[in-house]
Scaffold this active site. Structure first.
Site, short mmCIF file in Angstrom:
data_model
loop_
_atom_site.label_atom_id
_atom_site.label_comp_id
_atom_site.label_asym_id
_atom_site.label_seq_id
_atom_site.Cartn_x
_atom_site.Cartn_y
_atom_site.Cartn_z
N ALA A 149 -17.48 25.37 27.00
CA ALA A 149 -16.76 24.95 25.78
C ALA A 149 -15.39 24.36 26.10
O ALA A 149 -14.64 24.01 25.19
CB ALA A 149 -16.61 26.14 24.84
N GLY B 138 -16.02 18.18 26.67
CA GLY B 138 -17.25 17.49 26.29
C GLY B 138 -18.00 18.07 25.09
O GLY B 138 -17.42 18.40 24.06
N ASP C 156 -17.91 32.07 34.60
CA ASP C 156 -18.72 31.18 35.44
C ASP C 156 -20.17 31.61 35.24
O ASP C 156 -20.54 32.72 35.64
CB ASP C 156 -18.29 31.33 36.91
CG ASP C 156 -18.98 30.30 37.80
OD1 ASP C 156 -20.10 29.88 37.47
OD2 ASP C 156 -18.38 29.93 38.83
N SER D 209 -31.64 16.70 29.23
CA SER D 209 -31.12 15.35 29.44
C SER D 209 -32.30 14.39 29.51
O SER D 209 -33.42 14.79 29.87
CB SER D 209 -30.35 15.29 30.78
OG SER D 209 -30.10 13.94 31.15
N TYR E 39 -30.51 16.77 40.00
CA TYR E 39 -29.99 16.86 38.63
C TYR E 39 -31.15 16.70 37.63
O TYR E 39 -31.33 17.53 36.74
CB TYR E 39 -28.90 15.81 38.37
CG TYR E 39 -28.41 15.87 36.93
CD1 TYR E 39 -27.71 16.98 36.48
CD2 TYR E 39 -28.70 14.84 36.03
CE1 TYR E 39 -27.30 17.07 35.14
CE2 TYR E 39 -28.29 14.92 34.70
CZ TYR E 39 -27.59 16.03 34.27
OH TYR E 39 -27.20 16.12 32.95
N LYS F 143 -32.94 19.43 34.85
CA LYS F 143 -33.08 19.17 33.42
C LYS F 143 -34.56 19.17 33.00
O LYS F 143 -34.88 19.47 31.84
CB LYS F 143 -32.39 17.85 33.04
CG LYS F 143 -30.86 17.92 33.22
CD LYS F 143 -30.24 19.05 32.39
CE LYS F 143 -28.74 19.09 32.47
NZ LYS F 143 -28.14 20.17 31.69
N GLU G 194 -16.37 14.35 30.31
CA GLU G 194 -15.89 14.51 31.70
C GLU G 194 -17.06 14.46 32.69
O GLU G 194 -16.86 14.61 33.91
CB GLU G 194 -15.16 15.85 31.85
CG GLU G 194 -13.86 15.91 31.08
CD GLU G 194 -13.09 17.22 31.28
OE1 GLU G 194 -13.52 18.06 32.11
OE2 GLU G 194 -12.07 17.40 30.61
#
Ligand code: NDP
Ligand code: 8X3
Length: 252
Positions: free
Chosen positions: A11, A14, A59, A139, A152, A156, A188
Site C-alpha cells: 500500500a 501504485g 515484508d 498481470s 515474472y 503471475k 513505480e
C-alpha cells in the site's frame, strides 16, 4: 456498500495506495502494509479524517511476520472482509540465460510465496465468518509471453491459477476470489524493474496513455461492489495504446 475491513499489501505506492484512497472514501477500515513505513504513515495521515487506518510495516516474504501481523491486529481490525494481495514486483528484463538468480528468487518469494502466506493467514477467518473477498494482482504477463518476462510472467501465471483453484476449494462458501490482470500501468513498477533507472522506466510509458493506479483501484472497487452472489473470476484490462504483436520468427 456496508463498511468493510480491508487488508492491502503493497500500500506504499501504485495500485495499493490508490486502493487505500478509493476505499477510504466509503468509510471502510483499512489495514495498510508494505516494507516502507514512511509512505504508509503519510497515507495514514492523509486518510485519517475519512476512516480508521492501521499501518503495519510488513515484508510479505517473511512468513512469521505475516502471521504476527494478522494475529496482532487490534480488535476493530480483526475481521478482515477484503484482502487485496497486491504486493509484487518485476526485476530485470534480461533473457533467462543472463538474469541474476537472486532477482528470480525475489520475484518468486514476493509474488508467489508472499501472496500464499497472506492468503493462508487471512482465509480461515473469512471461511469461519462465511464472507470475504480475496483480490489477487495477476498481470497480462501471466497469460501472454514476452521476451524477458520469464519468471515474472511465471509468477503471475501462478497467481491466476491459484486464484481459480481457491474458488474451487471455496465453493459452498460466500468467500469470493478475483484475479485482476492489468497491462502496462504507470506506477513505480518500471522504476523497480530497472532498479532505479528513471530514464529506462520513463521510456516504457513514453508517448502512450498507460493505465493509471486509479484505473486499477476503480476496477477493484467495482469488482468488490458486485452483488454478493457474483464472483468475477478474472478480469484483464489494458491501455488503449497496448495490444499484441505477431509471433516472433527467427530467419536463417
Ligand atoms: P509499485 O512498484 O508502484 O508498487 C508495488 C508495491 O508492492 C509497493 O507498495 C511495494 O512497497 C510493495 N512491495 C514490493 N515488495 C514487497 C514485499 N516484499 N513486501 C511487502 N510489500 C512489497 O507497483 P504497482 O502498484 O504497479 O504493482 C502492484 C502489483 O500489480 C504488483 O503485484 C505488480 O506485479 C502488479 N502489476 C503491475 C502492473 C504495472 O504495469 N504497473 C501491471 C500488472 C500487474 P515497499 O517497496 O514499500 O515494500
Ligand atoms: C506488468 C505488466 O507488461 O510489464 O505486469 O509485464 S508487464
Amino acid at each position: 456498500m456496508n463498511e468493510k475491513t480491508i487488508f492491502i499489501t503493497g500500500a506504499s505506492a501504485g495500485f495499493g495506495a490508490a486502493c487505500a484512497r478509493i476505499f477510504s472514501a466509503q468509510g471502510n477500515r483499512l489495514i495498510l502494509t508494505a516494507r516502507r513505513s514512511d509512505p504508509l504513515l503519510t497515507l495514514q495521515r492523509e486518510l485519517s479524517g475519512k476512516t480508521e487506518v492501521h499501518v503495519i510495516p510488513l515484508d510479505v516474504r517473511d512468513r512469521v511476520a505475516v502471521k504476527d501481523a494478522v494475529e496482532s491486529l487490534p480488535e476493530r481490525f480483526r475481521d478482515i472482509d477484503v484482502l487485496i494481495n497486491n504486493a509484487g514486483l518485476a526485476l530485470g528484463l534480461e533473457p533467462a540465460h543472463k538474469v541474476d538468480l537472486d532477482d528470480w528468487e525475489t520475484m518468486v518469494d514476493t509474488n508467489i510465496k508472499g501472496l500464499m502466506y497472506c492468503t493462508r493467514q487471512i482465509l480461515p477467518g473469512m471461511v469461519a465468518r462465511n464472507r470475504g473477498h480475496i483480490v489477487n494482482l495477476g498481470s497480462v504477463a501471466g497469460s501472454w509471453p514476452y521476451p524477458g518476462g520469464n519468471v515474472y510472467g511465471g509468477t503471475k501465471a501462478f497467481v491466476e491459477q491459484f486464484s481459480l483453484n481457491l474458488r474451487c476449494d471455496l465453493l459452498g462458501t460466500r468467500v469470493r476470489v478475483t484475479c485482476i490482470q492489468p497491462g502496462m500501468a504507470e506506477t513505480e513498477f518500471s522504476k523497480v524493474r530497472f532498479k532505479g533507472n528513471e530514464k529506462m522506466a520513463s521510456q516504457v510509458y513514453s508517448g502512450t496513455e498507460a493505465l493509471t493506479a486509479e484505473d486499477i483501484a476503480e476496477t477493484i472497487y467495482w469488482v468488490i461492489n458486485r452483488p454478493e452472489h457474483v464472483n468475477i473470476n478474472t478480469l484483464e484490462l489494458m491501455s488503449i495504446d497496448q495490444a499484441w504483436s505477431p509471433f516472433a520468427v527467427h530467419r536463417r
